[in-house]
Scaffold this motif. Structure first.
Motif, mmCIF file in Angstrom:
data_model
loop_
_atom_site.group_PDB
_atom_site.id
_atom_site.type_symbol
_atom_site.label_atom_id
_atom_site.label_comp_id
_atom_site.label_asym_id
_atom_site.label_seq_id
_atom_site.Cartn_x
_atom_site.Cartn_y
_atom_site.Cartn_z
ATOM 1 N N MET A 169 0.829 -1.209 0.000
ATOM 2 C CA MET A 169 0.000 0.000 0.000
ATOM 3 C C MET A 169 0.861 1.255 0.000
ATOM 4 S SD MET A 169 -2.972 -1.182 2.670
ATOM 5 C CE MET A 169 -3.747 0.429 2.660
ATOM 6 N N SER A 170 1.911 1.229 0.820
ATOM 7 C CA SER A 170 2.807 2.393 0.867
ATOM 8 C C SER A 170 3.483 2.611 -0.478
ATOM 9 C CB SER A 170 3.861 2.212 1.968
ATOM 10 O OG SER A 170 3.249 2.117 3.227
ATOM 11 N N ASP B 284 0.954 4.093 -2.860
ATOM 12 C CA ASP B 284 0.736 5.505 -2.543
ATOM 13 C C ASP B 284 1.924 6.344 -2.981
ATOM 14 O OD1 ASP B 284 -0.805 7.665 -1.114
ATOM 15 O OD2 ASP B 284 1.047 7.684 0.078
ATOM 16 N N LEU B 285 3.117 5.855 -2.712
ATOM 17 C CA LEU B 285 4.323 6.579 -3.112
ATOM 18 C C LEU B 285 4.435 6.660 -4.625
ATOM 19 C CD1 LEU B 285 6.901 7.964 -2.123
ATOM 20 C CD2 LEU B 285 8.036 5.742 -2.166
ATOM 21 N N LYS C 287 1.930 6.676 -6.714
ATOM 22 C CA LYS C 287 0.941 7.647 -7.190
ATOM 23 C C LYS C 287 1.432 9.082 -6.970
ATOM 24 C CE LYS C 287 -3.912 8.956 -6.712
ATOM 25 N NZ LYS C 287 -3.620 10.373 -6.589
ATOM 26 N N ARG C 288 2.007 9.287 -5.789
ATOM 27 C CA ARG C 288 2.521 10.616 -5.509
ATOM 28 C C ARG C 288 3.672 10.955 -6.450
ATOM 29 N NH1 ARG C 288 3.820 10.173 0.686
ATOM 30 N NH2 ARG C 288 4.835 12.175 0.251
#
Length: 494
Positions: free
Chosen positions: A40-41, A44-45, A47-48
């Protein structure tokens, strides 16, 4: 018992392995949880990161666009600067009511106006040549704003100009405009603030113009301009044109000063009410920027007065003529008396020499052809003229002629001003002058006692306006009075 013997009753052989298995299972769950969190991290990373990459890409494209725009703006600014530096000009705005041209130039009419324009242009060029920062100025605009009729009256009343040509200032302005293509001479008519307002607006516009490298104001005679200039104190392109000694408030201003005594009067126009009766200057032509002659203003035709005077004579006192004088035209200079003799009404003719009585009675005059001749009034006081115009401006309407001069206005829908406060005697004289600028519908045949309108041109044999004069139909008329008719019908040979 050996170990090969069967398990003892009640003993579970897997029991020792259960705690290690549970610990391993817990570790496996923990590992799965950590793996999920890591996934998940990571997502998210990721995507960022992708968002940042997209943002950087947008910023890069924007930077390219802004850089391109910046280069375009730099080129445009460079072009504007080049244009401003290649076409600088100077603008001179003059309040002509206070900064008055020399009377010897005005008296010479168009010739004097042309000479004044050339002399002023040469003096300005010399001033710019002596200042390195202004030496590249080739175009000079000069805008003179004034009340032509007001100044003309003041000059004639003071004896500064000869009274033979009341249109001298009008001719001077025309010559001034013709002599230089960028010189203008604007008549704003009566009103104390009319010239001031126009001068200030022109000044404000040119103060913001980057091509205007030098802005000269000719208004040091009026303290009002000193207050106006306070907000421009740090503008180094402003210069003051001094003609008469500057007003007191100008001493605290640090602007550059320039004077041209060969063009302008160095002393104010003196005030002296020594004008002979019958002064009636011709109408001034609004604003003239070109050399073409402007036509005189047309009359209102109603009870009110116009804001500009016409080439009409001055007002005359009221009188009662005999009816026969308005319709019968004699054939010779002596037939006027014959006309009187043929009248059925009893009349009294006094041909004896006598002195004028101090107690004047209302009367009108006729020439040898029994045509009405307007009796001139005294020259109105310039202060009264200004007061009259200020009152009219405050009222927002022209004064009603019938209401003030005849004490009676029968029009129920009159659009002119009916005030309760009476006008002063001097202001009534001003109103009579203005009313006489309107053409009477009966012309020189008028016999109305209460008529205050004009009945012929003030200069019927040499009118400056020619066919454009509103009294053109009466041109050529003899305005020499030969007969007085009083309000009681008494007649007196002049």
């Amino acid at each position: 018992m050996s170990r090969y013997d069967g398990p003892s009753e009640g003993f579970d052989p897997a029991q020792p392995y259960i705690p290690p298995y549970q610990a391993w299972e817990n570790l496996a769950h923990e590992r799965n949880r950590i793996e999920r969190e890591l996934a998940m991290s990571y997502m998210d990373l990721l995507k960022r990161y992708q968002d940042k990459c997209a943002e950087c890409d947008r910023e890069r494209r924007t930077a390219v666009l802004w850089e391109k725009e910046h280069r375009m703006q730099e080129r445009e600014l460079s072009a504007i600067r080049s244009a401003a530096e290649s076409s600088p000009f100077a603008f001179v705005v003059i309040d002509g009511d206070g900064a008055v041209f020399r009377e010897d130039l005005i008296a010479r009419g168009e010739e004097g106006g042309g000479e004044a324009a050339h002399e002023l242009h040469q003096r300005l060029k010399a001033y710019f040549h002596d200042n390195p920062a202004l030496s590249n100025i080739d175009i000079i605009f000069v805008h003179v704003v004034l009340s032509v009729d007001g100044l003309s009256r003041a000059l004639h009343a003071s004896g500064t100009l000869p009274i033979t040509d009341y249109a001298a200032l009008t001719k001077f302005g025309r010559g001034f405009c013709r002599a230089q293509p960028f010189f203008s001479f604007t008549d704003v008519g009566y009103g104390k603030e009319q010239a001031d307002h126009k001068v200030r607006k022109l000044f404000e516009v040119m103060e913001r113009n980057i091509q205007c490298r030098c802005l000269i104001l000719g208004g040091c005679h009026d303290n009002g301009y000193a207050t106006f200039l306070e907000s421009f104190r740090n503008n180094h392109k402003i210069c003051l044109l001094e003609t008469t000694p500057p007003a007191a408030d100008f001493r605290k201003l640090s602007f550059k000063r320039v004077s041209f005594p060969s063009v302008f009067r160095s002393e104010p126009v003196p005030s002296r009410p020594a004008m002979p009766p019958g002064f009636a200057p011709p109408p001034t032509a609004g604003t003239f920027y070109t050399s073409s002659r402007s036509s005189p203003p047309l009359p209102h035709g109603g009870n009110g007065v116009t804001s500009l005077p016409s080439p009409a004579p001055t007002a005359s006192p009221n009188a009662v003529p005999h009816a026969s004088l308005a319709t019968t035209k004699p054939e010779s200079s002596t037939s006027s008396y014959a006309t009187v003799g043929r009248s059925n009404a009893p009349v009294t003719i006094n041909i004896a020499s006598h002195k004028k009585t101090t107690a004047s009675r209302p009367y009108i005059t006729f020439n040898k052809n029994d045509q009405r001749v307007d009796v001139p009034l005294a020259k109105p006081d310039p202060n009264a003229v200004r007061a009259f115009e200020e009152k009219m401006h405050a009222n927002g309407r022209n004064f009603c002629n019938r209401w003030y001069l005849m004490k009676n206005c029968k029009s129920p829908n009159c659009n002119f001003y009916h005030g309760k406060e009476p006008l002063t005697a001097s202001e009534m004289l001003v109103l009579r002058h203005k009313t006489r600028n309107l053409v009477c519908s009966s012309g020189h045949h008028c016999t109305e006692v209460s008529c205050n309108l004009g009945h012929h041109c003030a200069n019927p044999t040499s009118c400056y306006f020619g066919n454009n004069c509103r009294f053109a139909e009466m041109h050529g008329m003899d305005i020499t009075p030969t007969l007085k008719v009083y309000d009681d019908g008494t007649r007196e040979v002049v």
